[in-house]
Scaffold this active site. Structure first.
Site, PDB file in Angstrom:
ATOM      1  N   SER A  19       0.812  -1.228   0.000  1.00 39.58           N
ATOM      2  CA  SER A  19       0.000   0.000   0.000  1.00 39.58           C
ATOM      3  C   SER A  19       0.836   1.265   0.000  1.00 39.58           C
ATOM      4  O   SER A  19       1.654   1.471   0.901  1.00 39.58           O
ATOM      5  CB  SER A  19      -0.868   0.070   1.268  1.00 39.58           C
ATOM      6  OG  SER A  19      -1.877  -0.885   1.222  1.00 39.58           O
ATOM      7  N   HIS A  50      -2.998   0.779  -4.808  1.00 37.45           N
ATOM      8  CA  HIS A  50      -2.365  -0.401  -5.402  1.00 37.45           C
ATOM      9  C   HIS A  50      -2.529  -0.362  -6.915  1.00 37.45           C
ATOM     10  O   HIS A  50      -3.637  -0.455  -7.425  1.00 37.45           O
ATOM     11  CB  HIS A  50      -3.015  -1.689  -4.878  1.00 37.45           C
ATOM     12  CG  HIS A  50      -2.570  -2.059  -3.506  1.00 37.45           C
ATOM     13  ND1 HIS A  50      -1.598  -2.977  -3.259  1.00 37.45           N
ATOM     14  CD2 HIS A  50      -2.959  -1.601  -2.303  1.00 37.45           C
ATOM     15  CE1 HIS A  50      -1.412  -3.092  -1.952  1.00 37.45           C
ATOM     16  NE2 HIS A  50      -2.232  -2.256  -1.355  1.00 37.45           N
ATOM     17  N   HIS A  72      -5.352  -9.058  -1.852  1.00 36.73           N
ATOM     18  CA  HIS A  72      -5.457  -9.378  -0.429  1.00 36.73           C
ATOM     19  C   HIS A  72      -6.585 -10.362  -0.159  1.00 36.73           C
ATOM     20  O   HIS A  72      -7.581 -10.374  -0.874  1.00 36.73           O
ATOM     21  CB  HIS A  72      -5.754  -8.110   0.374  1.00 36.73           C
ATOM     22  CG  HIS A  72      -4.701  -7.065   0.262  1.00 36.73           C
ATOM     23  ND1 HIS A  72      -4.622  -6.216  -0.813  1.00 36.73           N
ATOM     24  CD2 HIS A  72      -3.684  -6.730   1.085  1.00 36.73           C
ATOM     25  CE1 HIS A  72      -3.590  -5.403  -0.645  1.00 36.73           C
ATOM     26  NE2 HIS A  72      -3.001  -5.692   0.489  1.00 36.73           N
ATOM     27  N   TYR A  74      -8.662 -10.047   2.171  1.00 40.87           N
ATOM     28  CA  TYR A  74      -9.868  -9.278   2.545  1.00 40.87           C
ATOM     29  C   TYR A  74     -10.688  -8.813   1.344  1.00 40.87           C
ATOM     30  O   TYR A  74     -11.803  -8.334   1.493  1.00 40.87           O
ATOM     31  CB  TYR A  74      -9.521  -8.097   3.460  1.00 40.87           C
ATOM     32  CG  TYR A  74      -8.630  -7.030   2.862  1.00 40.87           C
ATOM     33  CD1 TYR A  74      -9.040  -6.239   1.796  1.00 40.87           C
ATOM     34  CD2 TYR A  74      -7.364  -6.806   3.382  1.00 40.87           C
ATOM     35  CE1 TYR A  74      -8.228  -5.259   1.265  1.00 40.87           C
ATOM     36  CE2 TYR A  74      -6.538  -5.831   2.867  1.00 40.87           C
ATOM     37  CZ  TYR A  74      -6.977  -5.054   1.805  1.00 40.87           C
ATOM     38  OH  TYR A  74      -6.158  -4.102   1.281  1.00 40.87           O
ATOM     39  N   GLU A  75     -10.129  -8.968   0.138  1.00 42.28           N
ATOM     40  CA  GLU A  75     -10.919  -8.664  -1.060  1.00 42.28           C
ATOM     41  C   GLU A  75     -11.892  -9.814  -1.346  1.00 42.28           C
ATOM     42  O   GLU A  75     -12.671  -9.744  -2.291  1.00 42.28           O
ATOM     43  CB  GLU A  75      -9.996  -8.451  -2.267  1.00 42.28           C
ATOM     44  CG  GLU A  75      -9.094  -7.227  -2.147  1.00 42.28           C
ATOM     45  CD  GLU A  75      -8.092  -7.139  -3.287  1.00 42.28           C
ATOM     46  OE1 GLU A  75      -8.511  -6.898  -4.438  1.00 42.28           O
ATOM     47  OE2 GLU A  75      -6.882  -7.335  -3.047  1.00 42.28           O
ATOM     48  N   ALA A 102       2.578  -2.102   4.229  1.00 40.48           N
ATOM     49  CA  ALA A 102       2.334  -1.039   5.205  1.00 40.48           C
ATOM     50  C   ALA A 102       1.824  -1.747   6.447  1.00 40.48           C
ATOM     51  O   ALA A 102       1.049  -2.699   6.345  1.00 40.48           O
ATOM     52  CB  ALA A 102       1.280  -0.086   4.671  1.00 40.48           C
ATOM     53  N   MET A 194      -2.199  -6.743   6.966  1.00 36.61           N
ATOM     54  CA  MET A 194      -3.212  -7.635   6.385  1.00 36.61           C
ATOM     55  C   MET A 194      -2.714  -8.355   5.124  1.00 36.61           C
ATOM     56  O   MET A 194      -3.513  -8.751   4.284  1.00 36.61           O
ATOM     57  CB  MET A 194      -4.461  -6.817   6.025  1.00 36.61           C
ATOM     58  CG  MET A 194      -5.004  -5.970   7.159  1.00 36.61           C
ATOM     59  SD  MET A 194      -6.293  -4.867   6.562  1.00 36.61           S
ATOM     60  CE  MET A 194      -6.487  -3.779   7.983  1.00 36.61           C
ATOM     61  N   SER A 195      -1.408  -8.491   5.007  1.00 39.74           N
ATOM     62  CA  SER A 195      -0.896  -9.094   3.768  1.00 39.74           C
ATOM     63  C   SER A 195       0.322  -9.955   4.052  1.00 39.74           C
ATOM     64  O   SER A 195       0.494 -10.456   5.156  1.00 39.74           O
ATOM     65  CB  SER A 195      -0.518  -7.979   2.789  1.00 39.74           C
ATOM     66  OG  SER A 195       0.593  -7.249   3.281  1.00 39.74           O
ATOM     67  N   ASN A 218       1.671   3.873  10.859  1.00 35.83           N
ATOM     68  CA  ASN A 218       0.849   4.412  11.963  1.00 35.83           C
ATOM     69  C   ASN A 218       1.098   3.612  13.224  1.00 35.83           C
ATOM     70  O   ASN A 218       1.621   2.496  13.161  1.00 35.83           O
ATOM     71  CB  ASN A 218      -0.647   4.304  11.585  1.00 35.83           C
ATOM     72  CG  ASN A 218      -1.034   2.877  11.239  1.00 35.83           C
ATOM     73  OD1 ASN A 218      -0.853   2.428  10.102  1.00 35.83           O
ATOM     74  ND2 ASN A 218      -1.540   2.139  12.211  1.00 35.83           N
ATOM     75  N   HIS A 230      -7.284   4.697   5.783  1.00 36.93           N
ATOM     76  CA  HIS A 230      -6.450   4.127   4.719  1.00 36.93           C
ATOM     77  C   HIS A 230      -5.689   5.228   3.967  1.00 36.93           C
ATOM     78  O   HIS A 230      -4.517   5.060   3.627  1.00 36.93           O
ATOM     79  CB  HIS A 230      -7.314   3.314   3.736  1.00 36.93           C
ATOM     80  CG  HIS A 230      -6.526   2.720   2.603  1.00 36.93           C
ATOM     81  ND1 HIS A 230      -5.582   1.716   2.797  1.00 36.93           N
ATOM     82  CD2 HIS A 230      -6.507   2.993   1.278  1.00 36.93           C
ATOM     83  CE1 HIS A 230      -5.041   1.403   1.631  1.00 36.93           C
ATOM     84  NE2 HIS A 230      -5.572   2.161   0.693  1.00 36.93           N
TER      85      HIS A 230
HETATM   86  N1  HPA Z   1      -3.351  -2.517  11.028  1.00 34.70           N
HETATM   87  C1  HPA Z   1      -3.456  -3.381  10.004  1.00 34.70           C
HETATM   88  N2  HPA Z   1      -2.975  -3.132   8.798  1.00 34.70           N
HETATM   89  C2  HPA Z   1      -2.340  -1.973   8.607  1.00 34.70           C
HETATM   90  C3  HPA Z   1      -2.185  -1.029   9.625  1.00 34.70           C
HETATM   91  C4  HPA Z   1      -2.720  -1.323  10.916  1.00 34.70           C
HETATM   92  O1  HPA Z   1      -2.626  -0.537  11.868  1.00 34.70           O
HETATM   93  N3  HPA Z   1      -1.497   0.021   9.092  1.00 34.70           N
HETATM   94  C5  HPA Z   1      -1.249  -0.298   7.808  1.00 34.70           C
HETATM   95  N4  HPA Z   1      -1.748  -1.493   7.504  1.00 34.70           N
END
Ligand code: HPA
Length: 252
Positions: A19, A50, A72, A74-75, A102, A194-195, A218, A230
């Protein structure tokens, strides 16, 4: 520009960009681009930030295959589907892959905007690309220690602070609750995303050498007074891409 061009170049090293990290490709000399839609078994990403294409790049004469954007779980895809790109890389002769993502920072020693070399992962996604057979692959060193040493040496060389830690891969797509982050911390996670986990498992199962780098975009939920968006994750990723590009070039 065609798929054949990528195949003929015989790249042995590949980089998967997560990301907001798509810009890293521009730091290398781009030779050609092929949208995933033109690669059998692959399809375009649905996630903002992406791009969804393979880029053939060159660095010191060496071809490097860059996957700009990934799919992903989650898609709504299966673990087999999100790892089709890894199997494609293996088929065309790629021997080592750097997986970037990320991630939210859990370890208080880290800093947002920084990079974490993945030393190991927690697969909390409830699935694996190896489903369907007796694929009892050894996972005691998913992320190559030898390659990690090179990343640390390269980071010292360019004066970059490179954190190291365990990546927890969750299904998403919602961000975590503060209670989930406290749980992950106790389980030994230093960053959360998440990847990456399905791709790392697939690549290892195929005998590829794997490195993983998390861009800490973050603080994970509950660690600071904040809400997660996001767009911010992508924005921090863009700025920090410059450091990632420098690190990757120094290692290659
Ligand atoms: N959690 C999950 N996935 C992420 C995060 C997060 O805080 N930041 C970037 N991708």
């Amino acid at each position: 520009m065609s798929l054949a061009q990528i195949q003929n170049a015989r790249p042995e090293t590949a980089i998967v960009l997560g990301s907001g990290l798509g810009g890293v490709a521009e730091a290398f000399g781009i030779e050609c681009e092929v949208p995933y839609a033109e690669v059998p078994g692959l399809s375009a990403s649905t996630v903002p930030g992406h791009a969804g294409r393979f880029v053939l790049a060159r660095h010191h004469e060496r071809p490097i295959l860059i996957a700009q954007g990934r799919r992903h779980l989650y898609e709504g895809l299966s673990a087999a589907e999100v790892t089709a790109g890894i199997r494609f890389m293996h088929e065309i002769g790629v021997k080592r892959v750097v997986l970037t993502n990320a991630a939210g920072a859990i370890d208080e020693q880290f800093h947002v905007g920084g990079l974490m070399l993945i030393t190991d992962h927690l697969n909390l996604q409830g699935t694996t690309p190896l489903l369907g057979g007796p694929n009892f692959h050894d996972m005691s060193e998913v992320y190559s220690r030898a390659w990690a040493e090179k990343f640390h040496a390269a980071a010292v060389e360019i004066g970059l602070k490179l954190h190291a830690g365990v990546y927890a891969g969750l299904l998403g797509p919602q961000y975590e609750t503060p209670a989930e982050i406290r749980m992950l911390h106790r389980l030994g996670a230093d960053a959360v995303g998440m990847s990456t986990v399905p791709e790392a498992i697939q690549a290892r199962a195929l005998g590829m050498e794997v490195a993983g780098i998390s861009m800490l975009t973050n603080w994970a939920a509950g660690l600071r007074p904040q809400t997660l968006h996001h767009a911010e994750v992508v924005e921090v990723g863009k700025t920090a891409s410059l450091y990632l590009a420098r690190l990757l070039k120094a290692v290659m």
